[in-house]
Design an enzyme around this catalytic site. Structure first.
Site, PDB file in Angstrom:
ATOM      1  N   GLU A  46     -11.637  18.624 -42.404  1.00  0.00           N
ATOM      2  CA  GLU A  46     -11.908  16.783 -42.278  1.00  0.00           C
ATOM      3  C   GLU A  46     -13.625  16.741 -41.471  1.00  0.00           C
ATOM      4  O   GLU A  46     -14.166  15.957 -42.065  1.00  0.00           O
ATOM      5  CB  GLU A  46     -11.234  16.642 -41.384  1.00  0.00           C
ATOM      6  CG  GLU A  46      -9.428  16.022 -42.531  1.00  0.00           C
ATOM      7  CD  GLU A  46     -10.505  14.923 -42.814  1.00  0.00           C
ATOM      8  OE1 GLU A  46     -10.723  14.378 -43.370  1.00  0.00           O
ATOM      9  OE2 GLU A  46      -8.698  14.881 -44.293  1.00  0.00           O
ATOM     10  N   ASN A  50     -17.162  16.344 -43.288  1.00  0.00           N
ATOM     11  CA  ASN A  50     -18.027  14.549 -43.061  1.00  0.00           C
ATOM     12  C   ASN A  50     -19.535  15.732 -42.493  1.00  0.00           C
ATOM     13  O   ASN A  50     -19.937  15.165 -42.297  1.00  0.00           O
ATOM     14  CB  ASN A  50     -17.724  15.025 -40.993  1.00  0.00           C
ATOM     15  CG  ASN A  50     -15.771  13.664 -41.475  1.00  0.00           C
ATOM     16  OD1 ASN A  50     -15.994  13.222 -42.377  1.00  0.00           O
ATOM     17  ND2 ASN A  50     -15.652  13.245 -40.354  1.00  0.00           N
ATOM     18  N   ARG A 105     -14.902   8.033 -49.885  1.00  0.00           N
ATOM     19  CA  ARG A 105     -14.396   8.370 -48.830  1.00  0.00           C
ATOM     20  C   ARG A 105     -13.441   7.207 -48.225  1.00  0.00           C
ATOM     21  O   ARG A 105     -12.814   5.895 -47.803  1.00  0.00           O
ATOM     22  CB  ARG A 105     -15.444   8.413 -47.370  1.00  0.00           C
ATOM     23  CG  ARG A 105     -16.325   9.502 -48.136  1.00  0.00           C
ATOM     24  CD  ARG A 105     -16.056  10.050 -49.328  1.00  0.00           C
ATOM     25  NE  ARG A 105     -15.572  11.125 -47.501  1.00  0.00           N
ATOM     26  CZ  ARG A 105     -14.673  12.506 -49.110  1.00  0.00           C
ATOM     27  NH1 ARG A 105     -15.238  12.562 -50.152  1.00  0.00           N
ATOM     28  NH2 ARG A 105     -14.490  13.640 -48.665  1.00  0.00           N
TER      29      ARG A 105
END
Length: 146
Positions: A46, A50, A105
């Site tokens: 994650e 990002n 997303r």
């Protein structure tokens, strides 16, 4: 005894799995259970995703920096980019919030990190980048001997 590693790599989506597996291999020495290992791998995925998508907006010239230290059963991780930074951290941490809905997303990255880690700290400066500091105390760990 404290042990640590540093890693830096290009902000390419194919490197996300490399980062996840590398961090997992490093923390394997403290013998986490499968759930803990899966959680750590998910959090790394994650944070790296990002950085690639939001921090660098898929610019392959960006570099992602990871630092992991382990001491006893405590894991400290830092995942950092020198990209765009985050304008409003509190808004970015809200479940389902995304600045990239066109990329499908989910907006759950920070929520997942917060659910799987004991502490999540986001340090950011618009135009200078973001560092996500993550901390987790493993319940099952014991240092493996060689």
């Amino acid at each position: 005894m404290k042990n640590e590693m540093r890693l830096e790599f290009s902000a390419l989506s194919q490197n996300e799995s490399f980062a996840r597996v590398t961090v997992a291999a490093f923390i394997a020495q403290i013998d986490p259970n499968m759930d803990e290992l899966t959680e750590i791998k998910t959090v790394v995925s994650e944070a790296v995703t990002n950085a690639i998508i939001h921090g660098y907006e898929n610019d392959p010239n960006g570099i992602i920096y990871i630092h992991v230290s382990i001491e006893d059963s405590l894991i400290d991780m830092s995942i950092k980019d020198t990209g765009l930074g985050i304008e409003d951290v509190e808004e970015a941490r809200q479940p389902l919030f995304t600045t990239k809905p066109d990329l499908e997303r989910s907006g759950m990255g920070f929520t997942i990190m917060e659910n799987f880690m004991d502490e999540v700290e986001v340090l950011t400066q618009p135009g200078r980048g973001t560092e996500v500091r993550l901390r987790k105390h493993l319940n099952s760990s014991k240092m493996l001997c060689n």
